[in-house]
Design an enzyme around this catalytic site. Sequence first.
Site, PDB file in Angstrom:
ATOM      1  CG  HIS A  49      -2.059   0.862   1.220  1.00 45.53           C
ATOM      2  ND1 HIS A  49      -2.347   1.739   0.315  1.00 45.53           N
ATOM      3  CD2 HIS A  49      -2.914   1.177   2.201  1.00 45.53           C
ATOM      4  CE1 HIS A  49      -3.558   2.481   0.714  1.00 45.53           C
ATOM      5  NE2 HIS A  49      -3.685   2.341   2.018  1.00 45.53           N
ATOM      6  CG  HIS A  96      -4.331   0.634  -8.253  1.00 52.01           C
ATOM      7  ND1 HIS A  96      -5.603   0.585  -7.991  1.00 52.01           N
ATOM      8  CD2 HIS A  96      -3.646   1.545  -7.652  1.00 52.01           C
ATOM      9  CE1 HIS A  96      -5.870   1.501  -6.822  1.00 52.01           C
ATOM     10  NE2 HIS A  96      -4.658   2.053  -6.407  1.00 52.01           N
ATOM     11  CG  ASP A 122       2.927   4.480  -3.876  1.00 49.89           C
ATOM     12  OD1 ASP A 122       1.979   3.458  -3.751  1.00 49.89           O
ATOM     13  OD2 ASP A 122       2.967   5.543  -3.053  1.00 49.89           O
TER      14      ASP A 122
HETATM   15  C1  SDX Z   1      -1.435   2.033  -3.322  1.00 42.89           C
HETATM   16  O1  SDX Z   1      -6.067   0.813  -3.338  1.00 42.89           O
HETATM   17  C2  SDX Z   1      -5.729   1.852  -3.510  1.00 42.89           C
HETATM   18  O2  SDX Z   1      -6.286   2.751  -3.864  1.00 42.89           O
HETATM   19  C3  SDX Z   1      -4.258   2.171  -2.915  1.00 42.89           C
HETATM   20  C4  SDX Z   1      -3.684   3.432  -3.451  1.00 42.89           C
HETATM   21  C5  SDX Z   1      -4.032   4.800  -2.624  1.00 42.89           C
HETATM   22  O3  SDX Z   1      -3.982   5.713  -3.198  1.00 42.89           O
HETATM   23  O4  SDX Z   1      -4.695   4.385  -1.584  1.00 42.89           O
HETATM   24  O5  SDX Z   1      -3.583   3.757  -4.814  1.00 42.89           O
HETATM   25  C6  SDX Z   1      -2.046   3.298  -2.939  1.00 42.89           C
HETATM   26  O6  SDX Z   1      -1.493   1.368  -2.230  1.00 42.89           O
HETATM   27  C7  SDX Z   1      -0.786   1.761  -4.651  1.00 42.89           C
HETATM   28  C8  SDX Z   1      -0.393   0.379  -5.002  1.00 42.89           C
HETATM   29  C9  SDX Z   1       1.019   0.304  -4.201  1.00 42.89           C
HETATM   30  N1  SDX Z   1       1.612  -0.968  -4.123  1.00 42.89           N
HETATM   31  C10 SDX Z   1       2.580  -1.270  -4.913  1.00 42.89           C
HETATM   32  O7  SDX Z   1       2.771  -0.688  -5.773  1.00 42.89           O
HETATM   33  C11 SDX Z   1       3.043  -2.617  -4.721  1.00 42.89           C
HETATM   34  C12 SDX Z   1       3.342  -3.681  -6.013  1.00 42.89           C
HETATM   35  N2  SDX Z   1       1.959  -3.874  -6.471  1.00 42.89           N
HETATM   36  C13 SDX Z   1       1.528  -5.029  -5.993  1.00 42.89           C
HETATM   37  O8  SDX Z   1       1.621  -5.534  -4.799  1.00 42.89           O
HETATM   38  C14 SDX Z   1       0.007  -5.185  -6.439  1.00 42.89           C
HETATM   39  O9  SDX Z   1      -0.157  -4.739  -7.898  1.00 42.89           O
HETATM   40  C15 SDX Z   1      -0.994  -4.584  -5.733  1.00 42.89           C
HETATM   41  C16 SDX Z   1      -1.012  -4.945  -4.216  1.00 42.89           C
HETATM   42  C17 SDX Z   1      -1.077  -3.024  -5.722  1.00 42.89           C
HETATM   43  C18 SDX Z   1      -2.283  -4.857  -6.138  1.00 42.89           C
HETATM   44  O10 SDX Z   1      -2.553  -6.382  -5.894  1.00 42.89           O
HETATM   45  P1  SDX Z   1      -3.883  -7.302  -6.391  1.00 42.89           P
HETATM   46  O11 SDX Z   1      -5.025  -6.361  -7.054  1.00 42.89           O
HETATM   47  O12 SDX Z   1      -4.113  -8.027  -5.237  1.00 42.89           O
HETATM   48  O13 SDX Z   1      -3.536  -7.892  -7.609  1.00 42.89           O
HETATM   49  P2  SDX Z   1      -2.833  -9.570  -7.301  1.00 42.89           P
HETATM   50  O14 SDX Z   1      -1.719  -9.459  -6.546  1.00 42.89           O
HETATM   51  O15 SDX Z   1      -3.941 -10.473  -7.694  1.00 42.89           O
HETATM   52  O16 SDX Z   1      -1.876  -9.408  -9.036  1.00 42.89           O
HETATM   53  C19 SDX Z   1      -2.604  -9.728 -10.229  1.00 42.89           C
HETATM   54  C20 SDX Z   1      -1.555 -10.497 -10.964  1.00 42.89           C
HETATM   55  C21 SDX Z   1      -0.774 -11.669 -10.284  1.00 42.89           C
HETATM   56  O17 SDX Z   1      -0.254 -12.412 -11.397  1.00 42.89           O
HETATM   57  P3  SDX Z   1      -1.191 -13.963 -11.712  1.00 42.89           P
HETATM   58  O18 SDX Z   1      -1.345 -14.311 -10.181  1.00 42.89           O
HETATM   59  O19 SDX Z   1      -2.368 -13.240 -12.272  1.00 42.89           O
HETATM   60  O20 SDX Z   1      -0.033 -14.776 -12.373  1.00 42.89           O
HETATM   61  O21 SDX Z   1      -0.563  -9.431 -11.337  1.00 42.89           O
HETATM   62  C22 SDX Z   1       0.845  -9.692 -10.939  1.00 42.89           C
HETATM   63  C23 SDX Z   1       0.586 -10.760  -9.719  1.00 42.89           C
HETATM   64  O22 SDX Z   1       1.561 -11.653  -9.661  1.00 42.89           O
HETATM   65  N3  SDX Z   1       1.272  -8.466 -10.161  1.00 42.89           N
HETATM   66  C24 SDX Z   1       2.358  -8.097 -10.211  1.00 42.89           C
HETATM   67  C25 SDX Z   1       2.471  -6.781  -9.647  1.00 42.89           C
HETATM   68  N4  SDX Z   1       1.355  -6.337  -9.140  1.00 42.89           N
HETATM   69  C26 SDX Z   1       0.369  -7.621  -9.558  1.00 42.89           C
HETATM   70  N5  SDX Z   1       3.396  -8.824 -10.791  1.00 42.89           N
HETATM   71  C27 SDX Z   1       4.817  -7.968 -10.761  1.00 42.89           C
HETATM   72  N6  SDX Z   1       4.893  -6.845 -10.199  1.00 42.89           N
HETATM   73  C28 SDX Z   1       3.748  -6.293  -9.560  1.00 42.89           C
HETATM   74  N7  SDX Z   1       3.745  -5.022  -9.015  1.00 42.89           N
END
Ligand code: SDX
Length: 465
Positions: A302, A343, A401
Amino acid sequence: MKEDEKSYARLYVDKIKAPPIRSIARFLQQGSKKGTAASMADKAARLSVGGVEVDLPVYSPTEGQDVIDVGKLTAEGYFTYDPGFVSTASCESAITYIDGDNGVLLHRGYPIEQLAEQSDHLELCYLLLNDALPNAQEKEAFVSAIKAEAAVDKRYQHAYVSIARDAHPMGTMCSMTASLSAHYHADLDVDSEEDRMLTSHRLIAKMPTLAAMTYRHSQELPFVAPRPDLPYGENFLNMMFSTGDDYEVSPVLARAMDRIFLLHADHEQNASTSTVRLAGSTGANPYASIAAGIAALWGPAHGGANEAVLNMLAEIGEPGNIDQYVNRAKDKDDSFRIMGFGHRVYKNYDPRAKVMQETCHEVLNELGVDNDPTLQMAQRLETIALEDEFFVERRLYPNVDFYSGIILKAIGIPTEMFTVIFATGRTPGWIAHWKEMVSVPYKIGRPRQLYTGSGFRDFVPIHER
Ligand code: SDX
């Protein structure tokens, strides 16, 4: 859950006659103030499961998806199951709307791009709290009210003595914000609109002061008092970095700081805002509820991602290593992820990331570091990831971010303070959601579960085990 344990329910949504329900909260209040924009359609969903058919009301929003009210399912012996709340609307709100497919972010209907370009952070705070842009008099009065609350009680200066210099600043902010709840509790009436607005002003005003004190404490520097003659962003940078009366903040950096706060101000029902709502739904002290939100924001999935982006770029080291790390991010057996990418809601470019990228160039140009190696690395990483099938297929784009950390680093803010900046910017959103929730009848948040533990069994005395 094993495949054979699953049975399937059939759901279809149709224009089945259902009483048109206006905004739920105002419906409960028997009569809305000005008619709420979220007029509820007269659709219903029919769920047939286990030989039972249940008609569930469907509400239509001002913008976005219809929602199915599943409240009746408990009486039919069912819960819905949605780990991570991927498909769950936890509440009704009129504050922020996100269209993830089209990269749209509206605050009270106004697009983030226009607010970033033409407004400022305190004006957006007013908008989030009051559902209207202020006129000149209203804005002046609001800014004065915030300035009047910017100082913190002298006792906080002593409280920092008990905190280690190398404590993580987010831990310090959790505790200092929670201590505001100890300070403002006895005479706080959450049913009074005046007290709710004063609480909102206090939090918006004091968070930058506590954030700057947290930084100064870690650097063994004397605290710098807030200055009522300085605008919000400039005042924060002055409290952070002032070396004396002749200290001047660059106008470009002050504007960039204000814009960073503005871009983080609110984002619908993200994890930390949902935490604030859940804590506040028990009637808990609002300052303590905000402290809970700070704790939730800290996680690298997050708000902690901005700090994690810079650490990731440092770990990658040089552009030649990017491909190796992109491959790691694609490897199911490797926990590495590209921080600042992906996201839950945006399956397109995060509109804030675009504005952040523009601000990044402005700041780096102003500082004469437009060939900053970290920025070049980030841009290279972005290009590679956006062309890679894995990211394209999963619609993974840079989020808020991805670039913010590069700007903060250029302004001179240490990496560990990045999420504190995010928390400071997000405070108006958190408290606006708390205020929206407690201003009308609300229920305590209390989800249920899918229990897969042991069935009933008798206790076994220790000598028989
Ligand atoms: C913020 O919610 C909000 O509004 C948050 C926010 C706000 O203003 O409050 O916008 C702020 O928190 C932004 C997000 C910051 N976090 C990161 O940048 C961390 C990296 N991102 C990931 O951890 C992830 O994308 C999340 C946590 C942000 C979202 O996760 P989800 O929606 O649960 O998605 P998921 O984990 O189910 O991923 C879907 C697929 C997966 O692959 P498969 O299982 O389909 O094969 O996408 C892949 C994931 O492995 N994936 C990534 C990835 N993010 C998702 N692969 C590599 N790198 C990434 N960053």
